[in-house]
Design a protein around this motif. Structure first.
Motif, short mmCIF file in Angstrom:
data_model
loop_
_atom_site.label_atom_id
_atom_site.label_comp_id
_atom_site.label_asym_id
_atom_site.label_seq_id
_atom_site.Cartn_x
_atom_site.Cartn_y
_atom_site.Cartn_z
N THR A 89 72.42 3.95 -9.11
CA THR A 89 71.80 4.87 -8.15
C THR A 89 72.81 5.33 -7.10
OG1 THR A 89 71.01 3.05 -6.77
CG2 THR A 89 69.48 3.93 -8.41
N ILE A 90 72.56 6.53 -6.64
CA ILE A 90 73.37 7.12 -5.58
C ILE A 90 72.46 7.24 -4.37
CG2 ILE A 90 74.74 9.12 -4.88
CD1 ILE A 90 74.59 9.66 -8.12
N SER A 91 72.92 6.70 -3.25
CA SER A 91 72.13 6.78 -2.02
C SER A 91 72.98 7.43 -0.94
CB SER A 91 71.67 5.39 -1.59
OG SER A 91 72.77 4.54 -1.42
N TYR A 92 72.32 7.88 0.12
CA TYR A 92 73.04 8.50 1.22
C TYR A 92 72.30 8.25 2.53
CZ TYR A 92 69.57 12.26 0.99
OH TYR A 92 68.40 12.97 1.00
N PHE A 93 73.04 8.43 3.61
CA PHE A 93 72.44 8.32 4.94
C PHE A 93 73.18 9.27 5.88
CE2 PHE A 93 75.90 5.29 4.98
CZ PHE A 93 76.48 5.47 6.23
N PHE A 94 72.48 9.68 6.90
CA PHE A 94 73.08 10.55 7.92
C PHE A 94 73.60 9.67 9.04
CE2 PHE A 94 69.90 13.16 5.78
CZ PHE A 94 70.70 14.22 5.39
N GLU A 95 74.74 10.05 9.61
CA GLU A 95 75.34 9.23 10.66
C GLU A 95 74.44 9.11 11.88
OE1 GLU A 95 79.32 10.58 11.42
OE2 GLU A 95 80.05 9.67 9.56
N THR A 96 73.54 10.06 12.07
CA THR A 96 72.62 9.98 13.21
C THR A 96 71.54 8.91 13.01
OG1 THR A 96 71.31 11.76 12.22
CG2 THR A 96 72.94 12.38 13.90
N SER A 97 71.31 8.52 11.73
CA SER A 97 70.34 7.45 11.45
C SER A 97 70.86 6.60 10.28
CB SER A 97 68.96 8.02 11.16
OG SER A 97 69.02 8.94 10.11
N PRO A 98 71.88 5.80 10.53
CA PRO A 98 72.52 5.04 9.45
C PRO A 98 71.65 3.96 8.81
CG PRO A 98 73.42 4.40 11.59
CD PRO A 98 72.51 5.57 11.83
N THR A 99 70.56 3.60 9.44
CA THR A 99 69.70 2.57 8.84
C THR A 99 68.66 3.17 7.90
OG1 THR A 99 68.24 2.64 10.76
CG2 THR A 99 69.99 0.97 10.77
N THR A 100 68.54 4.49 7.87
CA THR A 100 67.61 5.15 6.96
C THR A 100 68.37 5.57 5.71
OG1 THR A 100 66.32 5.96 8.83
CG2 THR A 100 65.94 7.02 6.70
N ILE A 101 68.19 4.80 4.63
CA ILE A 101 68.88 5.07 3.38
C ILE A 101 67.97 5.91 2.48
CG2 ILE A 101 70.03 4.02 1.38
CD1 ILE A 101 71.37 3.33 4.06
N ASN A 102 68.52 7.00 1.96
CA ASN A 102 67.78 7.90 1.08
C ASN A 102 68.36 7.79 -0.33
OD1 ASN A 102 66.32 9.48 3.29
ND2 ASN A 102 68.45 9.65 3.89
N LYS A 103 67.52 7.83 -1.34
CA LYS A 103 67.99 7.80 -2.72
C LYS A 103 68.18 9.23 -3.20
CE LYS A 103 66.88 6.24 -7.37
NZ LYS A 103 65.91 5.57 -8.23
N LEU A 104 69.42 9.55 -3.59
CA LEU A 104 69.71 10.87 -4.13
C LEU A 104 69.25 10.96 -5.58
CD1 LEU A 104 71.07 13.65 -3.81
CD2 LEU A 104 73.19 12.58 -4.55
N GLY A 105 69.54 9.93 -6.35
CA GLY A 105 69.15 9.92 -7.75
C GLY A 105 69.87 8.83 -8.52
N THR A 106 69.70 8.87 -9.83
CA THR A 106 70.31 7.90 -10.72
C THR A 106 71.26 8.63 -11.66
OG1 THR A 106 68.29 6.58 -10.64
CG2 THR A 106 69.83 6.08 -12.42
N TYR A 107 72.45 8.06 -11.83
CA TYR A 107 73.45 8.65 -12.71
C TYR A 107 73.14 8.23 -14.15
CZ TYR A 107 78.08 10.07 -14.35
OH TYR A 107 79.13 10.68 -15.00
N VAL A 108 72.77 9.23 -14.99
CA VAL A 108 72.36 8.96 -16.37
C VAL A 108 73.04 9.97 -17.30
CG1 VAL A 108 70.39 8.83 -17.96
CG2 VAL A 108 70.07 8.22 -15.55
#
Length: 132
Positions: A89-108
């Motif tokens: 999985t690929i996840s991302y977060f914005f520097e303004t809220s580093p504790t909120t991790i969002n899932k971009l998707g899965t590499y398949v």
């Protein structure tokens, strides 16, 4: 003996570089497919098409320095990204809220697949890497 060590070191280098999906993620990714399974009692076909069109307008660029740039019709957003080797999985977060991790998707199979489920149903967006 030095030749054997050199060959072994070269083999390891090739093995490690070929098996690193993180390096394969670097580049620009655009929507290649959008599948929806929405409750048509809650959304009209025109609304569903509008949602699909909005998804197709969004694309992103993954940089090898852990920077993810998301391009939408109106804005550009910068985030930090990470790849989980265990579940691909690929996840991302914005520097303004580093504790909120969002899932971009899965590499398949060379694509990034993003699945979302909401009260109106399920949507699967598939992104393909663009050639230079």
């Amino acid at each position: 003996m030095k030749v054997v060590n050199f060959i072994f070191a070269a083999f390891l280098l090739v093995l490690v570089s070929c098996g690193n999906p993180k390096s394969e993620l670097v580049g620009t990714w655009k929507v290649v497919d959008v599948e929806t399974d929405f409750d048509e009692e809650k959304m009209s076909p025109a609304m569903i098409l509008q949602v699909i069109d909005m998804q197709k307008e969004t694309f992103f660029k993954i940089n090898n320095d852990s920077v993810l740039i998301v391009f939408t019709k109106e804005n550009t957003h910068e985030a930090k990204w990470d790849f989980n080797d265990d579940d691909q999985t690929i996840s991302y977060f914005f520097e303004t809220s580093p504790t909120t991790i969002n899932k971009l998707g899965t590499y398949v199979d060379g694509e990034i697949v993003s699945e979302t489920t909401s009260a109106i149903g399920k949507m699967v967006v598939t992104y393909g890497k663009q050639e230079k």
